[in-house]
Design a protein around this motif. Structure first.
Motif, short mmCIF file in Angstrom:
data_model
loop_
_atom_site.label_atom_id
_atom_site.label_comp_id
_atom_site.label_asym_id
_atom_site.label_seq_id
_atom_site.Cartn_x
_atom_site.Cartn_y
_atom_site.Cartn_z
N LEU A 186 0.83 -1.20 0.00
CA LEU A 186 0.00 0.00 0.00
C LEU A 186 0.87 1.25 0.00
O LEU A 186 0.60 2.21 -0.71
N ASN A 187 1.94 1.24 0.78
CA ASN A 187 2.85 2.38 0.85
C ASN A 187 3.53 2.62 -0.49
O ASN A 187 3.68 3.76 -0.94
N PHE A 188 3.96 1.54 -1.15
CA PHE A 188 4.63 1.69 -2.44
C PHE A 188 3.65 2.22 -3.49
O PHE A 188 4.02 2.99 -4.39
N ALA A 189 2.40 1.81 -3.42
CA ALA A 189 1.40 2.34 -4.35
C ALA A 189 1.23 3.84 -4.15
O ALA A 189 1.11 4.60 -5.12
N ALA A 190 1.21 4.27 -2.89
CA ALA A 190 1.11 5.70 -2.60
C ALA A 190 2.33 6.44 -3.13
O ALA A 190 2.22 7.54 -3.69
N MET A 191 3.51 5.81 -2.92
CA MET A 191 4.74 6.45 -3.42
C MET A 191 4.69 6.63 -4.93
O MET A 191 5.08 7.67 -5.46
N ALA A 192 4.23 5.60 -5.63
CA ALA A 192 4.14 5.69 -7.09
C ALA A 192 3.23 6.84 -7.50
O ALA A 192 3.53 7.59 -8.44
N GLU A 193 2.12 7.01 -6.79
CA GLU A 193 1.19 8.08 -7.12
C GLU A 193 1.83 9.45 -6.89
O GLU A 193 1.69 10.37 -7.71
N TYR A 194 2.56 9.60 -5.78
CA TYR A 194 3.17 10.89 -5.49
C TYR A 194 4.30 11.20 -6.45
O TYR A 194 4.49 12.35 -6.87
N LEU A 195 5.08 10.17 -6.83
CA LEU A 195 6.12 10.38 -7.84
C LEU A 195 5.48 10.78 -9.18
O LEU A 195 5.96 11.68 -9.87
N ARG A 196 4.40 10.11 -9.52
CA ARG A 196 3.69 10.41 -10.77
C ARG A 196 3.15 11.85 -10.74
O ARG A 196 3.23 12.57 -11.73
N GLU A 197 2.59 12.22 -9.59
CA GLU A 197 2.04 13.57 -9.48
C GLU A 197 3.14 14.63 -9.60
O GLU A 197 2.93 15.69 -10.19
N CYS A 198 4.32 14.33 -9.07
CA CYS A 198 5.44 15.27 -9.18
C CYS A 198 5.84 15.45 -10.64
O CYS A 198 6.10 16.58 -11.10
N LEU A 199 5.88 14.35 -11.41
CA LEU A 199 6.21 14.44 -12.82
C LEU A 199 5.11 15.17 -13.60
O LEU A 199 5.39 15.95 -14.51
N ARG A 200 3.85 14.93 -13.23
CA ARG A 200 2.76 15.66 -13.88
C ARG A 200 2.90 17.16 -13.64
O ARG A 200 2.72 17.99 -14.53
N SER A 201 3.23 17.50 -12.39
CA SER A 201 3.40 18.92 -12.04
C SER A 201 4.53 19.54 -12.85
O SER A 201 4.41 20.66 -13.35
N LEU A 202 5.63 18.81 -13.02
CA LEU A 202 6.75 19.32 -13.82
C LEU A 202 6.31 19.58 -15.25
O LEU A 202 6.61 20.64 -15.81
N LYS A 203 5.59 18.63 -15.83
CA LYS A 203 5.17 18.80 -17.22
C LYS A 203 4.17 19.93 -17.37
O LYS A 203 4.22 20.71 -18.32
#
Length: 315
Positions: A186-203
């Motif tokens: 569950l924690n790794f799934a949350a991490m993936a989402e936050y990493l993804r959101e950071c990349l979305r924000s960059l783009k």
């Protein structure tokens, strides 16, 4: 009334010099019909008279004196040339004066244009600075929301496991994705989402710079892969922030440094220089694997960042 009789020879000479017949006749008659020189002097004094080019008329009974020898032709030509030179000098002086006035006006206009350009550039710099500060503030708020979400998720997991709430006084401040060894799926799934959101924000912060965004993603993937492949080699776990290539490809992109911090890099100041450093005991291969997957997805998916599952949540 009749046209006065004038010396025909002097009249022809004046006409050959360019004087109209009426003007030459009036000049000879008014100057006494004595000499060409007197006639030319009369023209010079009366050239602005409104009737100078009108044929003069006199009573028929008036006789014109004639018979006096004409002025020497050569001297008359010299006199005419001198008159032309005087007129030319006057015109040249007027033209020089007008040119000086035009030059003064051009300089004044040039100064006004330079001042207007300076004011425009200053206003543009202020607008750019205000926009940069706003974007930095937006990134900061987005990061705070991510941190809050992480803390909320952590508190929810503790509640589900029946653990008491974490004591704030003993809470260790860490970056969002550090110290994750042994974390749950569950924690790794949350991490993936936050990493993804950071990349979305960059783009999204650089939506009109597709080439730079792609290069930033490729560079981040290189850093992550190097650490994963060579965890014991410090040079891959240490990035100088002032490095021109890093600053251009990642450091200048909003969200680039934050992504690396989520992966385990920490800000470190050493010998007056700022670094991003990942301690050997903080290398989390699972986090690096997730980060690499998200970067590969961002590079291969042309619609990445256009739609966000949590756009309402992070707005």
């Amino acid at each position: 009334m009749a046209v006065p009789e004038v010396n025909k020879e002097m009249l022809r000479e004046l006409e050959s010099m360019g004087f109209p017949t009426a003007r030459a006749t009036r000049a000879l008659h008014s100057s006494g019909n004595v000499s060409i020189e007197d006639a030319i002097d009369w023209v010079a004094k009366h050239e602005n008279d409104p009737d100078i080019d009108q044929m003069p008329l006199v009573p028929i009974s008036i006789e014109i004196e004639s018979g006096k020898p004409p002025f020497a032709i050569q001297e008359v030509k010299i006199k005419a040339q001198e008159l032309r030179r005087r007129i030319k000098r006057v015109k040249e002086e007027e033209e020089k004066k007008m040119e000086r006035e035009r030059e003064k006006e051009r300089r004044h206009s040039g100064k006004e244009l330079l001042e207007a350009k300076r004011i425009q550039e200053e206003n543009e710099r202020k607008r750019a600075l205000a926009l940069m500060m706003k974007e930095q503030e937006d990134v900061k708020r987005a990061r705070e929301r991510i941190l809050k979400r992480l803390n909320d998720d952590k508190a929810e997991r503790r509640r589900q496991l029946g653990l008491p709430p974490e004591d704030p006084s003993t809470k260790k401040i860490t970056t969002p994705l550090q110290n994750t060894q042994g974390s749950s799926a569950l924690n790794f799934a949350a991490m993936a989402e936050y990493l993804r959101e950071c990349l979305r924000s960059l783009k999204q912060n650089h939506r009109d710079e597709d080439a730079r965004v792609k290069r930033a993603f490729q560079t981040l993937l290189t850093y992550i892969a190097n650490v994963a492949k060579n965890p014991d080699n410090e040079k891959f776990r240490k990035i100088r922030q002032s490095n021109p290539a890093f600053a251009d490809r990642v450091g200048s992109m909003y969200g680039g440094i934050e992504f690396l911090e989520m992966c385990g890099f920490e800000k470190l100041k050493l010998n007056g220089s700022e670094f991003l450093y990942m301690p050997r005991d903080k290398v989390d291969f699972e986090v690096l694997r997730i980060a690499a997957l998200e970067l590969n997805s961002a590079l291969s998916n042309p619609y990445f960042g256009m739609l966000s599952r949590r756009k309402d949540e992070y707005r």
